[in-house]
Design a protein around this motif. Structure first.
Motif, PDB file in Angstrom:
ATOM      1  N   ASP A   1      -9.291   4.696  -0.575  1.00 38.77           N
ATOM      2  CA  ASP A   1      -9.037   4.801  -2.019  1.00 38.77           C
ATOM      3  C   ASP A   1      -9.844   3.746  -2.774  1.00 38.77           C
TER       4      ASP A   1
ATOM      5  N   ILE B   1      -1.521   3.586  -1.908  1.00 39.09           N
ATOM      6  CA  ILE B   1      -2.927   3.255  -1.683  1.00 39.09           C
ATOM      7  C   ILE B   1      -3.254   3.623  -0.248  1.00 39.09           C
TER       8      ILE B   1
ATOM      9  N   LYS C   1      -5.603   0.750  -8.846  1.00 37.11           N
ATOM     10  CA  LYS C   1      -6.066   1.970  -8.199  1.00 37.11           C
ATOM     11  C   LYS C   1      -6.890   2.777  -9.195  1.00 37.11           C
TER      12      LYS C   1
ATOM     13  N   ARG D   1       0.843  -1.211   0.000  1.00 37.64           N
ATOM     14  CA  ARG D   1       0.000   0.000   0.000  1.00 37.64           C
ATOM     15  C   ARG D   1       0.870   1.249   0.000  1.00 37.64           C
TER      16      ARG D   1
ATOM     17  N   LEU E   1     -10.542   1.006  -5.638  1.00 40.84           N
ATOM     18  CA  LEU E   1      -9.767   0.095  -6.467  1.00 40.84           C
ATOM     19  C   LEU E   1     -10.686  -0.532  -7.503  1.00 40.84           C
TER      20      LEU E   1
END
Length: 184
Positions: free
Chosen positions: A32, A28, A48, A23, A34
């Motif tokens: 966030d 990330i 991402k 991460r 995905l």
């Protein structure tokens, strides 16, 4: 695709923990989004998600227009990388990770005008920039649905260049339009 040697089990709710090292490396953060992809070999791929990346053609048109109208380098970035840039070579800024300074400025949601000639410290746009050659810079965050999702930047490398209220207003207006486009 390269193996990390890390194995994780799926829990009873179908969740998998992405290790902290990965991460951090991929930037990330908690919350966030995905995107989930699958391929024919049964692999699951997490990517991402960048809402601004979805409108990259629109962003490119905007940076081109800003560059032509203002005569300054123009960039649009999301919270991780430069999505579009005009006035520089494609490989100089495009698809490069943004600097921690820009990341922090996005999080702070504050528009900035920085002129080196008046003692201001110009921010590096990407991590790859060792010696920031910008003499003036305008920064305006892109806000969509109440969340800071990126920024519009105007940059100059000309000696003695000074950015002011006009450049700031143009960057703020562009950021507002991109933000509204993202909300639709």
């Amino acid at each position: 695709m390269r193996a990390t040697g890390i194995v994780r089990r799926i829990d009873e709710l179908g969740r998998v923990v992405i290790p902290k090292e990965i991460r951090r490396t991929l930037r990330i953060r908690e919350g966030d989004p995905l995107e989930i992809y699958t391929d024919r070999d049964g692999e699951v791929i997490l990517k991402k998600y960048s809402p601004i990346g979805e409108i990259s053609a629109f962003a490119k048109d905007y940076t081109e227009s800003l560059f032509r109208a203002m005569g300054h380098i123009a960039c649009i970035c999301d919270r991780d990388m430069v999505v579009a840039a005009s006035g520089v070579s494609r490989k100089e800024l495009w698809d490069k990770p943004i600097s921690r300074e820009i990341e922090t400025a996005i999080a702070n949601r504050q528009s900035l005008t920085i002129n080196r000639g008046t003692g201001g410290k110009v921010m590096a746009v990407t991590n790859d920039e060792e010696n920031v050659g910008y003499t003036a810079q305008v920064f305006s965050p892109i806000i969509a649905d109440g969340e800071a999702i990126g920024a519009v930047l105007l940059l100059s490398r000309e000696n003695g260049a000074k950015m002011g209220d006009a450049e700031l207003k143009v960057a703020e207006t562009t950021a507002s339009i991109v933000g509204r486009q993202m909300e639709q």
